[in-house]
Every structure is written in C-alpha cells, then in structure tokens.
Design a protein around this motif. Structure first.
Motif, PDB file in Angstrom:
ATOM      1  N   PHE A 187       0.861  -1.176   0.000  1.00 15.74           N
ATOM      2  CA  PHE A 187       0.000   0.000   0.000  1.00 15.74           C
ATOM      3  C   PHE A 187       0.903   1.234   0.000  1.00 15.74           C
ATOM      4  CE2 PHE A 187      -2.938  -3.186   1.307  1.00 15.74           C
ATOM      5  CZ  PHE A 187      -4.199  -2.726   0.970  1.00 15.74           C
ATOM      6  N   CYS A 188       0.400   2.319  -0.567  1.00 18.92           N
ATOM      7  CA  CYS A 188       1.160   3.565  -0.561  1.00 18.92           C
ATOM      8  C   CYS A 188       0.247   4.718  -0.188  1.00 18.92           C
ATOM      9  CB  CYS A 188       1.821   3.827  -1.920  1.00 18.92           C
ATOM     10  SG  CYS A 188       0.671   4.236  -3.245  1.00 18.92           S
ATOM     11  N   ALA A 189       0.845   5.788   0.329  1.00 20.45           N
ATOM     12  CA  ALA A 189       0.135   7.033   0.651  1.00 20.45           C
ATOM     13  C   ALA A 189       0.800   8.154  -0.121  1.00 20.45           C
ATOM     14  CB  ALA A 189       0.186   7.316   2.148  1.00 20.45           C
ATOM     15  N   SER A 190       0.001   9.015  -0.731  1.00 15.80           N
ATOM     16  CA  SER A 190       0.562   9.996  -1.650  1.00 15.80           C
ATOM     17  C   SER A 190      -0.215  11.301  -1.610  1.00 15.80           C
ATOM     18  CB  SER A 190       0.515   9.417  -3.072  1.00 15.80           C
ATOM     19  OG  SER A 190       1.088  10.298  -4.008  1.00 15.80           O
ATOM     20  N   PHE A 191       0.497  12.404  -1.869  1.00 20.14           N
ATOM     21  CA  PHE A 191      -0.150  13.698  -2.094  1.00 20.14           C
ATOM     22  C   PHE A 191      -0.842  13.669  -3.456  1.00 20.14           C
ATOM     23  CE2 PHE A 191      -0.513  18.019  -3.513  1.00 20.14           C
ATOM     24  CZ  PHE A 191      -0.539  18.843  -2.405  1.00 20.14           C
ATOM     25  N   GLU A 192      -0.117  13.267  -4.495  1.00 22.46           N
ATOM     26  CA  GLU A 192      -0.653  13.224  -5.852  1.00 22.46           C
ATOM     27  C   GLU A 192      -1.146  11.819  -6.164  1.00 22.46           C
ATOM     28  OE1 GLU A 192      -1.394  15.880  -7.174  1.00 22.46           O
ATOM     29  OE2 GLU A 192       0.216  16.835  -8.303  1.00 22.46           O
ATOM     30  N   SER A 193      -2.391  11.688  -6.569  1.00 27.73           N
ATOM     31  CA  SER A 193      -2.953  10.379  -6.855  1.00 27.73           C
ATOM     32  C   SER A 193      -2.299   9.719  -8.060  1.00 27.73           C
ATOM     33  CB  SER A 193      -4.460  10.509  -7.114  1.00 27.73           C
ATOM     34  OG  SER A 193      -4.705  11.297  -8.267  1.00 27.73           O
ATOM     35  N   SER A 194      -1.723  10.524  -8.957  1.00 24.02           N
ATOM     36  CA  SER A 194      -1.114   9.954 -10.153  1.00 24.02           C
ATOM     37  C   SER A 194       0.310   9.472  -9.933  1.00 24.02           C
ATOM     38  CB  SER A 194      -1.118  10.990 -11.279  1.00 24.02           C
ATOM     39  OG  SER A 194      -0.385  12.144 -10.904  1.00 24.02           O
ATOM     40  N   ALA A 195       0.890   9.730  -8.754  1.00 18.96           N
ATOM     41  CA  ALA A 195       2.287   9.374  -8.523  1.00 18.96           C
ATOM     42  C   ALA A 195       2.517   7.869  -8.490  1.00 18.96           C
ATOM     43  CB  ALA A 195       2.778  10.005  -7.215  1.00 18.96           C
ATOM     44  N   TYR A 196       1.464   7.091  -8.239  1.00 20.65           N
ATOM     45  CA  TYR A 196       1.662   5.648  -8.098  1.00 20.65           C
ATOM     46  C   TYR A 196       1.134   4.831  -9.279  1.00 20.65           C
ATOM     47  CZ  TYR A 196      -3.028   6.316  -5.972  1.00 20.65           C
ATOM     48  OH  TYR A 196      -4.317   6.683  -5.707  1.00 20.65           O
ATOM     49  N   ILE A 197       0.560   5.490 -10.283  1.00 25.37           N
ATOM     50  CA  ILE A 197      -0.045   4.751 -11.393  1.00 25.37           C
ATOM     51  C   ILE A 197       0.975   3.871 -12.099  1.00 25.37           C
ATOM     52  CG2 ILE A 197      -1.117   4.999 -13.673  1.00 25.37           C
ATOM     53  CD1 ILE A 197      -2.510   7.510 -12.623  1.00 25.37           C
ATOM     54  N   ASN A 198       2.114   4.436 -12.490  1.00 24.07           N
ATOM     55  CA  ASN A 198       3.129   3.667 -13.211  1.00 24.07           C
ATOM     56  C   ASN A 198       3.880   2.689 -12.320  1.00 24.07           C
ATOM     57  OD1 ASN A 198       2.483   4.847 -15.618  1.00 24.07           O
ATOM     58  ND2 ASN A 198       4.161   6.320 -15.604  1.00 24.07           N
ATOM     59  N   SER A 246      -5.922  13.608  -9.559  1.00 23.93           N
ATOM     60  CA  SER A 246      -7.311  13.929  -9.233  1.00 23.93           C
ATOM     61  C   SER A 246      -7.413  14.209  -7.744  1.00 23.93           C
ATOM     62  CB  SER A 246      -8.248  12.770  -9.594  1.00 23.93           C
ATOM     63  OG  SER A 246      -8.272  12.544 -10.983  1.00 23.93           O
ATOM     64  N   TYR A 247      -8.257  15.164  -7.390  1.00 23.39           N
ATOM     65  CA  TYR A 247      -8.553  15.473  -5.994  1.00 23.39           C
ATOM     66  C   TYR A 247     -10.062  15.424  -5.821  1.00 23.39           C
ATOM     67  CZ  TYR A 247      -4.044  17.677  -6.926  1.00 23.39           C
ATOM     68  OH  TYR A 247      -2.770  17.933  -7.366  1.00 23.39           O
ATOM     69  N   GLU A 248     -10.513  14.740  -4.784  1.00 26.22           N
ATOM     70  CA  GLU A 248     -11.948  14.594  -4.536  1.00 26.22           C
ATOM     71  C   GLU A 248     -12.673  14.097  -5.787  1.00 26.22           C
ATOM     72  OE1 GLU A 248     -13.260  14.922  -1.491  1.00 26.22           O
ATOM     73  OE2 GLU A 248     -11.213  15.327  -0.792  1.00 26.22           O
ATOM     74  N   GLY A 249     -11.992  13.225  -6.538  1.00 18.63           N
ATOM     75  CA  GLY A 249     -12.593  12.632  -7.722  1.00 18.63           C
ATOM     76  C   GLY A 249     -12.602  13.516  -8.948  1.00 18.63           C
ATOM     77  N   VAL A 250     -11.977  14.686  -8.887  1.00 24.17           N
ATOM     78  CA  VAL A 250     -11.987  15.631 -10.006  1.00 24.17           C
ATOM     79  C   VAL A 250     -10.590  15.719 -10.605  1.00 24.17           C
ATOM     80  CG1 VAL A 250     -12.466  17.999 -10.740  1.00 24.17           C
ATOM     81  CG2 VAL A 250     -13.834  16.949  -8.913  1.00 24.17           C
ATOM     82  N   ASN A 251     -10.437  15.291 -11.843  1.00 24.80           N
ATOM     83  CA  ASN A 251      -9.146  15.303 -12.518  1.00 24.80           C
ATOM     84  C   ASN A 251      -8.700  16.722 -12.862  1.00 24.80           C
ATOM     85  OD1 ASN A 251      -7.919  15.245 -15.635  1.00 24.80           O
ATOM     86  ND2 ASN A 251      -6.882  13.929 -14.166  1.00 24.80           N
ATOM     87  N   VAL A 252      -7.414  16.985 -12.701  1.00 26.14           N
ATOM     88  CA  VAL A 252      -6.860  18.317 -12.931  1.00 26.14           C
ATOM     89  C   VAL A 252      -6.987  18.733 -14.394  1.00 26.14           C
ATOM     90  CG1 VAL A 252      -4.708  19.649 -12.939  1.00 26.14           C
ATOM     91  CG2 VAL A 252      -5.278  18.204 -10.970  1.00 26.14           C
ATOM     92  N   GLU A 253      -6.582  17.861 -15.309  1.00 25.72           N
ATOM     93  CA  GLU A 253      -6.620  18.209 -16.724  1.00 25.72           C
ATOM     94  C   GLU A 253      -8.045  18.484 -17.189  1.00 25.72           C
ATOM     95  OE1 GLU A 253      -4.452  18.285 -20.665  1.00 25.72           O
ATOM     96  OE2 GLU A 253      -3.987  18.697 -18.564  1.00 25.72           O
ATOM     97  N   ALA A 254      -8.983  17.622 -16.798  1.00 22.98           N
ATOM     98  CA  ALA A 254     -10.379  17.802 -17.202  1.00 22.98           C
ATOM     99  C   ALA A 254     -10.946  19.095 -16.645  1.00 22.98           C
ATOM    100  CB  ALA A 254     -11.212  16.605 -16.745  1.00 22.98           C
TER     101      ALA A 254
END
Length: 468
Positions: A187-198, A246-254
C-alpha cells in the motif's frame, strides 16, 4: 509547496518510494528526502535539489535505503523527513503544510520545559521538528496527531513511520490531499494520486478532512474519522496539481479544459490563435480553443532539456531571466498574428509582461491575456504556494494601494474583487496598461468554482476573496 509519498510493502519498498517521491517534483525544488525502516532500523537521506533533479541526487543512496517501509518528500521549505526518538519510541516524520503561529507554539514548548530547537537559516524553526514536539506532548501518537490538528493555525498533513506501520493524517480541513494506493503486497500514501499509477498501484482510498489512518502492507485502519467540514485548495486544480492527478474525484486536466471553456463562453475577442503559457496554462488554453473554435497553437516552446522545472531558482531576478530563457519563439506563428494567451494566474506580472513584450518584438499584432483564475488579492495563509513576502508583491495590491493608500478596509478590497464593480474594471485596465496587454479579462470566481464541480462551501478561495 511540497508533496510526500510513503510505502508499506511485503518486499523492498525502495524503488517504489524513490519514484513515488520523484513524481512530486513539480511541487517543490529546494530539498528532497527519503527515510526507510529495514532490518537494521531507520535510515535517512536528505539532499538539496535546487540545481539538479531529485533522481540524480538520490540514485546513489538507494543501496543504503533498503527497507520494507519508507516515507519521503519534495519540499520547498525545511529539511525532512526527520528521525525522532521520544517516549513514543523512534519514528520518521514528514509534513506538508504551513504553520502561522510558530512563535506561540515554540514559546508553549519552552514553558513546558522543551530546552531547544534547531535553528534554520533566517532564524526560523523547522516546522516538522515543531510538529514532532507537539506530537510528543500526548500520551500516544494518535492523540498527538489530533493535538497537532488542534494546535496549528494554518494547515498540516503528515506521514509518520514507526517500526510497525505508517500513520497518515490529512489536514483538519482537508486543504491538501492524502490518497492511498494499493497493489498486490503493498500500500502507498501519496499527495498526488497519479504518482503511483506507473508503479502498479490502483486507487484505494482518499482520506477525508482530518482523518487519520494506520497503513501497513496488509491494508489501512481508520484511527480517527474524517470531519464534515472541508476547505480544499482550489488553486491545486488551477496551477499546482499535475494534469494526471485527481482530488476529490476531479481530474486536474479535465477541470482545466472546463475552466478554459468557461472563459471562452464569456469572451468575444477576435484572435488568430489561442496559446497557453507552458505548462499549466496549456490545458486551460485547449479548453478555450475547443469552446471558441479559435485554433490552438504553440507560438513558443518550452525548452525542457535544461530548464524543466518552473520554480528554480529561489531568487526572483533569476527566475524572471530563466522564465524568458526557457521559452523559444516560433516566428511564423507570431508575426502579424493576433494571439490570445492563457496563463494560470498573474502574481507580480513581471514574467508575463516580459513575455508579452517579447511577442510584440517578434511581430505579434495583438496579445490578449486571459488568466485562468480571478485576480490574486490575498497571500495564502494555509499553504506555501507563493514566495511573496508581502501581499504588495501582487500587482493587484500595488495598484489598490496606489488608488486607496496603505490602510485599505476589507470591504474596499471586497469591492475590488467583485467582477461587476467599477473598481474591479478600473484595476484591470491599470494592470493591462502597466503590463502592455492588448486586452485583459480574468476568469470569474463563480465560473472557476463551477468548473471544479465541487460545492463552493467545500473549497478554499481565500487568495481571491479572502474567504477561508
């Protein structure tokens, strides 16, 4: 500002920790740190990363940082993680946030018998060390974390690693995110949700405001539930957040596409192309172009091989020079063209003003500026998102001071922040004149909030309207 990452794994966590922290490099440029817990206890490494990326500084340390649990950070502030020994035992600690009442908390510690603090450059106390002192006043770590939430004026999110697991705490009002990722055996804990995708993790859980969980390689356990009230920083979507997060389910790019689209819906400017100031202005510009039908183009290109990081260095004069050096013009897309340029925001205005003059020198007929957020009026009290030492660094506040004098009442500032007021319109015209724009129109706060899709009462908009 800063970001952190932590891993609890059945096998070595070192590679995941290394790359997970590195994926937070857009959040800071001064220092990076890693701490692990392995068979022979805690090990830690901290480096200055102002002149080279995180990866190059820490790659040679990885053999010494073997363990099954680890935490680390990218920080624009003090050295961390810290290794602390107290009546709670030994632990590693890293934080993201801002403490406004440092002197009050330090004096309280002296009164209780705390003998000293390490003094950092400029005479300040390391905020993470101060958090450790507060933690140690309580009878156990969970009560200590709650005490930090109660004591700190500002914001504070924490990763705290003991030999048995990692405590993860989100700021009391959730101003910054903490998300948990999961994969087989870790398991990991992260500020940025995308940091662990890869790294092979999937989204597992997002902590609520003030929530405290204990994370091991087997899972997470909630130790203190989330609160009802939330004030997450809206500027995360506008500027700081990485497009894949994404934060609170809302993606930054979108969100940025929607934000640019809403700018276009209120605009009727005649332009040949729409462009975004790299990097954070690009998605806003794409949204504007898609909505308006004006072609998107890149009249200048960011030279990333040697200038990949927009925050370095710390001196304003050097940053202004580098901001110019990084952008190479495409003459054929500039000469005799009317350009509509979208930046994430205008703070001092210095860099954007220089960029616009540069475009004129390269033959642009007109340069229309559309910031993706409202005028910045107040220095952030909750996150270290600006190096400004005074609100008068902001071009808005300098103009208001010229018009109103030094002692400006809150209701007058509120009028300048109102996009339907005469003062607002006259302030924008003065900004346009001073910086040499052809036209200037900011995003409205109501449109910005709508583009996030989150209830206004759950967003912090302090930097624009003074309402926390």
């Amino acid at each position: 500002m800063g970001g952190f990452f932590g891993v609890a794994s059945k096998t070595s966590c070192t590679n995941d920790l290394f790359f997970g922290i590195d994926y937070h490099s857009h959040l800071g440029t001064r220092r990076g740190g890693m701490a692990v817990y392995g068979e022979d206890g805690f090990h830690r490494s901290i480096h200055n990363i102002e002149n080279s990326p995180f990866r190059t500084k820490f790659d040679g340390d990885l053999d010494e940082l073997e363990g099954r649990m680890g935490i680390g950070c990218i920080s624009d502030m003090d050295p961390q993680p810290l290794l602390i020994r107290s009546h709670h035992g030994s632990y590693a600690l890293t934080t993201v946030g801002k403490i406004n009442n440092v002197e009050e908390l330090v004096n309280r510690a002296y009164e209780r018998g705390n003998s000293h603090f390490m003094e950092m450059s400029g005479g300040k106390v390391n905020d993470t060390e101060l958090v450790g002192v507060i933690l140690d006043q309580a009878g156990n770590l969970v009560d200590g974390l709650r005490l930090v939430q109660e004591s700190v004026d500002g914001s504070m999110s924490i990763l705290l690693m003991t030999p048995t697991g990692i405590y993860c705490m989100r700021d009391r009002l959730g101003r910054t995110p903490v998300v948990i990722g999961r994969k087989d055996g870790a398991f990991c804990a992260s500020f940025e949700s995308s940091a662990y995708i890869n790294l092979g993790y999937e989204d597992h859980y997002e902590l609520g405001p003030g929530e405290i969980v204990h994370m091991t390689c087997e899972g997470i356990e909630t130790l203190s539930p989330a609160g009802e009230e939330m004030k997450i920083c809206t500027f995360l979507w506008v500027y700081y957040g990485y497009p894949t997060a994404s934060y609170e389910g809302v993606n930054v790019e979108a969100m940025r596409y929607r934000c640019g689209s809403m700018l276009a819906k209120r605009d009727d400017v005649d332009a040949d192309i729409v462009a975004g100031v790299p990097d954070s202005g690009i998605a806003h510009a794409i949204g504007y172009a898609n909505e308006s039908g004006i072609p998107y183009a890149r009249p200048f290109i960011k030279y990333t091989p040697t200038w990949p990081r927009s925050f370095m260095p710390t001196r304003q004069s050097q940053r202004d020079l580098i901001a110019h050096m990084k952008l190479i013009p495409v003459q054929s897309l500039i000469h005799d063209r009317s350009l509509l340029l979208i930046d994430d925001s205008i703070v001092r205005g210095t860099q954007l003003g220089q960029t616009v003059q540069y475009l004129y020198q390269k033959g642009a007929k007109a340069v229309h500026i559309r910031p993706a957020c409202p005028p910045l009026m107040y220095g952030c009290r909750y996150l270290n998102f600006s190096r400004s030492r005074s609100e008068y660094d902001y071009i808005t506040r300098r103009i208001i001071r010229e018009r109103e004098g030094e002692d400006v009442k809150p209701e007058v500032l509120a009028d300048y922040a109102d996009p339907d007021s005469t003062n607002y319109c006259e302030m924008l015209e003065e900004i346009r004149r001073q910086l040499g724009f052809t036209t200037l129109a900011y995003q409205r706060l109501d449109d910005l909030i709508e583009s996030t899709g989150i209830e206004p009462c759950r967003l912090c908009t302090y930097c624009w309207n003074g309402e926390a």
